[in-house]
Design a protein around this motif. Structure first.
Motif, PDB file in Angstrom:
ATOM      1  N   ASP A  33      65.973  28.933  18.465  1.00 45.82           N
ATOM      2  CA  ASP A  33      65.557  27.537  17.939  1.00 45.82           C
ATOM      3  C   ASP A  33      65.094  26.821  19.328  1.00 45.82           C
ATOM      4  N   LEU A  34      63.711  26.416  19.086  1.00 42.32           N
ATOM      5  CA  LEU A  34      63.315  25.681  20.312  1.00 42.32           C
ATOM      6  C   LEU A  34      63.910  24.463  20.398  1.00 42.32           C
ATOM      7  N   ILE A  35      64.478  23.607  19.576  1.00 43.55           N
ATOM      8  CA  ILE A  35      65.212  22.440  19.882  1.00 43.55           C
ATOM      9  C   ILE A  35      66.408  22.599  20.638  1.00 43.55           C
ATOM     10  N   GLN A  36      66.978  23.708  20.250  1.00 39.73           N
ATOM     11  CA  GLN A  36      68.317  23.979  21.015  1.00 39.73           C
ATOM     12  C   GLN A  36      68.030  24.468  22.238  1.00 39.73           C
ATOM     13  N   VAL A  37      66.828  24.947  22.512  1.00 33.21           N
ATOM     14  CA  VAL A  37      66.420  25.621  23.731  1.00 33.21           C
ATOM     15  C   VAL A  37      66.438  24.400  24.800  1.00 33.21           C
ATOM     16  N   VAL A  38      65.664  23.222  24.113  1.00 31.84           N
ATOM     17  CA  VAL A  38      65.396  22.103  25.050  1.00 31.84           C
ATOM     18  C   VAL A  38      66.568  21.480  25.399  1.00 31.84           C
ATOM     19  N   LYS A  39      67.438  21.387  24.335  1.00 32.94           N
ATOM     20  CA  LYS A  39      68.728  20.646  24.755  1.00 32.94           C
ATOM     21  C   LYS A  39      69.434  21.203  25.785  1.00 32.94           C
ATOM     22  N   ASP A  40      69.406  22.441  25.620  1.00 33.80           N
ATOM     23  CA  ASP A  40      70.369  23.411  26.440  1.00 33.80           C
ATOM     24  C   ASP A  40      69.624  23.482  27.819  1.00 33.80           C
ATOM     25  N   CYS A  41      68.424  23.599  27.950  1.00 32.18           N
ATOM     26  CA  CYS A  41      67.779  23.536  29.319  1.00 32.18           C
ATOM     27  C   CYS A  41      68.064  22.232  29.880  1.00 32.18           C
ATOM     28  N   GLU A  42      68.098  21.225  29.375  1.00 33.01           N
ATOM     29  CA  GLU A  42      68.308  19.781  30.055  1.00 33.01           C
ATOM     30  C   GLU A  42      69.981  19.950  30.284  1.00 33.01           C
ATOM     31  N   ARG A  43      70.753  20.249  29.431  1.00 34.78           N
ATOM     32  CA  ARG A  43      72.303  20.292  29.799  1.00 34.78           C
ATOM     33  C   ARG A  43      72.454  21.042  30.912  1.00 34.78           C
ATOM     34  N   PHE A  44      71.647  22.256  31.160  1.00 39.48           N
ATOM     35  CA  PHE A  44      72.090  23.217  32.317  1.00 39.48           C
ATOM     36  C   PHE A  44      71.462  22.666  33.478  1.00 39.48           C
ATOM     37  N   GLY A  45      70.391  21.667  33.535  1.00 46.60           N
ATOM     38  CA  GLY A  45      70.075  21.069  34.632  1.00 46.60           C
ATOM     39  C   GLY A  45      68.686  20.943  35.044  1.00 46.60           C
ATOM     40  N   ALA A  46      67.657  21.165  33.967  1.00 41.05           N
ATOM     41  CA  ALA A  46      66.331  20.934  33.951  1.00 41.05           C
ATOM     42  C   ALA A  46      66.161  19.539  33.870  1.00 41.05           C
ATOM     43  N   GLN A  47      65.032  19.099  34.832  1.00 42.61           N
ATOM     44  CA  GLN A  47      64.812  17.804  34.915  1.00 42.61           C
ATOM     45  C   GLN A  47      63.432  17.367  34.148  1.00 42.61           C
ATOM     46  N   GLY A  48      62.879  18.415  33.484  1.00 40.72           N
ATOM     47  CA  GLY A  48      61.832  18.232  32.714  1.00 40.72           C
ATOM     48  C   GLY A  48      61.687  19.472  31.914  1.00 40.72           C
ATOM     49  N   ILE A  49      60.738  19.289  30.641  1.00 46.42           N
ATOM     50  CA  ILE A  49      60.303  20.265  30.107  1.00 46.42           C
ATOM     51  C   ILE A  49      58.967  20.249  29.828  1.00 46.42           C
ATOM     52  N   THR A  50      58.177  21.392  30.070  1.00 49.07           N
ATOM     53  CA  THR A  50      56.975  21.650  30.154  1.00 49.07           C
ATOM     54  C   THR A  50      56.484  22.602  28.740  1.00 49.07           C
ATOM     55  N   VAL A  51      55.482  22.130  28.098  1.00 52.40           N
ATOM     56  CA  VAL A  51      54.930  23.103  27.031  1.00 52.40           C
ATOM     57  C   VAL A  51      53.623  23.092  27.175  1.00 52.40           C
ATOM     58  N   HIS A  52      52.699  24.250  26.895  1.00 54.14           N
ATOM     59  CA  HIS A  52      51.471  24.290  26.949  1.00 54.14           C
ATOM     60  C   HIS A  52      50.929  25.054  25.632  1.00 54.14           C
ATOM     61  N   PRO A  53      50.492  24.056  24.707  1.00 58.80           N
ATOM     62  CA  PRO A  53      49.914  24.866  23.482  1.00 58.80           C
ATOM     63  C   PRO A  53      48.703  25.302  23.609  1.00 58.80           C
ATOM     64  N   ARG A  54      48.208  26.349  23.098  1.00 56.37           N
ATOM     65  CA  ARG A  54      46.903  26.925  22.890  1.00 56.37           C
ATOM     66  C   ARG A  54      46.430  26.950  21.570  1.00 56.37           C
ATOM     67  N   PRO A  55      45.080  26.992  21.311  1.00 55.99           N
ATOM     68  CA  PRO A  55      44.422  26.784  20.143  1.00 55.99           C
ATOM     69  C   PRO A  55      44.686  27.658  19.046  1.00 55.99           C
ATOM     70  N   ASP A  56      45.205  28.946  19.468  1.00 52.24           N
ATOM     71  CA  ASP A  56      45.896  30.015  18.471  1.00 52.24           C
ATOM     72  C   ASP A  56      47.427  29.916  18.169  1.00 52.24           C
ATOM     73  N   GLU A  57      47.863  28.742  18.893  1.00 48.83           N
ATOM     74  CA  GLU A  57      49.404  28.543  18.798  1.00 48.83           C
ATOM     75  C   GLU A  57      50.385  30.109  18.814  1.00 48.83           C
ATOM     76  N   ARG A  58      49.814  30.861  19.613  1.00 49.91           N
ATOM     77  CA  ARG A  58      50.522  31.999  19.891  1.00 49.91           C
ATOM     78  C   ARG A  58      51.944  31.973  20.370  1.00 49.91           C
ATOM     79  N   HIS A  59      52.082  30.629  21.076  1.00 47.73           N
ATOM     80  CA  HIS A  59      53.584  30.607  21.351  1.00 47.73           C
ATOM     81  C   HIS A  59      54.124  29.178  20.989  1.00 47.73           C
ATOM     82  N   ILE A  60      54.011  28.193  21.880  1.00 50.53           N
ATOM     83  CA  ILE A  60      54.280  26.759  21.436  1.00 50.53           C
ATOM     84  C   ILE A  60      53.245  26.420  20.154  1.00 50.53           C
ATOM     85  N   ARG A  61      53.761  25.715  19.069  1.00 48.33           N
ATOM     86  CA  ARG A  61      52.857  25.314  18.175  1.00 48.33           C
ATOM     87  C   ARG A  61      52.635  23.803  18.313  1.00 48.33           C
TER      88      ARG A  61
END
Length: 237
Positions: A24-52
Motif C-alpha cells: 500500500d503506497l500510502i502506508q509506504v509513504v507514512k512509514d518512510c517518513e516515520r523511519f527518517g525520510a526527509q522527502g518523498i519523490t515520485v516520477h510518474p510516466r505516461p504509461d503509469e508502469r509504476h506510480i500512477r
C-alpha cells in the motif's frame, strides 16, 4: 544539512505486478517518513508502469515532508503538478519509452521552453529543479532560466566510482562550485548508493538533497526499510 528524499517508484512497480494494493503506497509513504525520510519523490510516466497519476494525488493528501514530483514537463505532467502543488517539481527530459532517466537537459538549446515552464511553476509557488549532466556549459545555461535548483545526474559518477573515485567526482565538484557561484542550489540523483553516497556528499559543497530509490529499495530487501533509511541518512553526515 543534505536531505534524503526516498523515491517510491519501485514500491509501485511491485504493487502493480499483482494488480492489487500490496504494498500500500500510502502506508509506504507514512512509514518512510516515520523511519527518517526527509522527502518523498515520485516520477510518474505516461504509461503509469509504476506510480500512477491518481497515486500522486493521494500521496499529496498525507505526505508531511517535502514532496518532489519528477517528470518531463509535457501537458499531463504540468496539469498534475499544478493540481498537486508539491514542494518541488524536478524537470527531466526522459523519453516516453525510457526505462529510467538517462540524460540531463541541454539548457542552451531548450532555454526558451524551460524558461516558460519554470516561470509557470514558480508563479504557483512551486520550487523548481532541472536535471542536468555535469557539464559547466549546462550549469551556466541553467542559471539563465530562473530555476531554483539543478539536480546533477549522477549515473556517470556511480559507474566510475569503483574504478577511480577521484576522477569520478571531478566534473561534479567543478559543476557544484560553479552552481554555487551562480546562485543555484544543488540536488543530485541516479544510482547513488550506500557504497558511493558518502564520498559524493563530502565532495559536493552545499548539497541540498539527494533523491534515491532503486538502490535504497534493493538494500531494504536484505536490511529492512527502517534500517536502510537510517543507513542512508548516516551517509549524509
Amino acid at each position: 544539512m543534505t536531505k534524503l528524499s526516498v523515491n517510491i517508484n519501485k514500491f509501485a512497480t511491485l504493487r502493480n505486478a499483482r494488480g492489487k494494493n500490496n504494498p500500500d503506497l500510502i502506508q509506504v509513504v507514512k512509514d518512510c517518513e516515520r523511519f527518517g525520510a526527509q522527502g518523498i519523490t515520485v516520477h510518474p510516466r505516461p504509461d503509469e508502469r509504476h506510480i500512477r497519476y491518481d497515486d500522486v494525488l493521494a500521496i499529496k493528501e498525507i505526505v508531511t515532508t517535502e514532496f518532489n514530483i519528477e517528470g518531463n514537463p509535457k501537458d499531463r505532467y504540468m496539469q498534475l503538478v499544478l493540481a498537486t502543488q508539491p514542494t518541488q517539481a524536478t524537470l527531466v527530459p526522459d523519453a516516453e519509452d525510457a526505462i529510467t532517466s538517462n540524460a540531463g537537459w541541454d539548457t542552451l538549446s531548450h532555454q526558451d521552453y524551460l524558461k516558460e515552464i519554470i516561470q509557470e511553476l514558480k508563479n504557483n509557488g512551486i520550487r523548481t529543479s532541472i536535471f542536468v549532466d555535469p557539464e559547466e556549459k549546462f550549469i551556466e545555461g541553467a542559471a539563465k532560466l530562473g530555476t531554483d535548483r539543478i539536480e546533477l545526474y549522477t549515473e556517470a559518477y556511480a559507474e566510475q566510482y569503483s574504478l577511480n573515485k577521484e576522477k569520478a567526482i571531478e566534473s561534479y565538484r567543478k559543476c557544484a562550485i560553479l552552481a554555487n557561484e551562480l546562485g543555484l542550489e544543488l540536488n543530485a540523483g541516479h544510482d547513488l548508493s550506500l557504497e558511493n553516497l558518502n564520498y559524493f556528499y563530502k565532495n559536493i559543497p552545499n548539497l541540498k538533497e539527494v533523491s534515491i530509490g532503486h538502490a535504497l529499495i534493493c538494500d531494504a530487501l536484505y536490511l529492512g526499510i527502517e534500517n536502510t533509511i537510517q543507513m542512508y541518512r548516516r551517509q549524509l553526515q
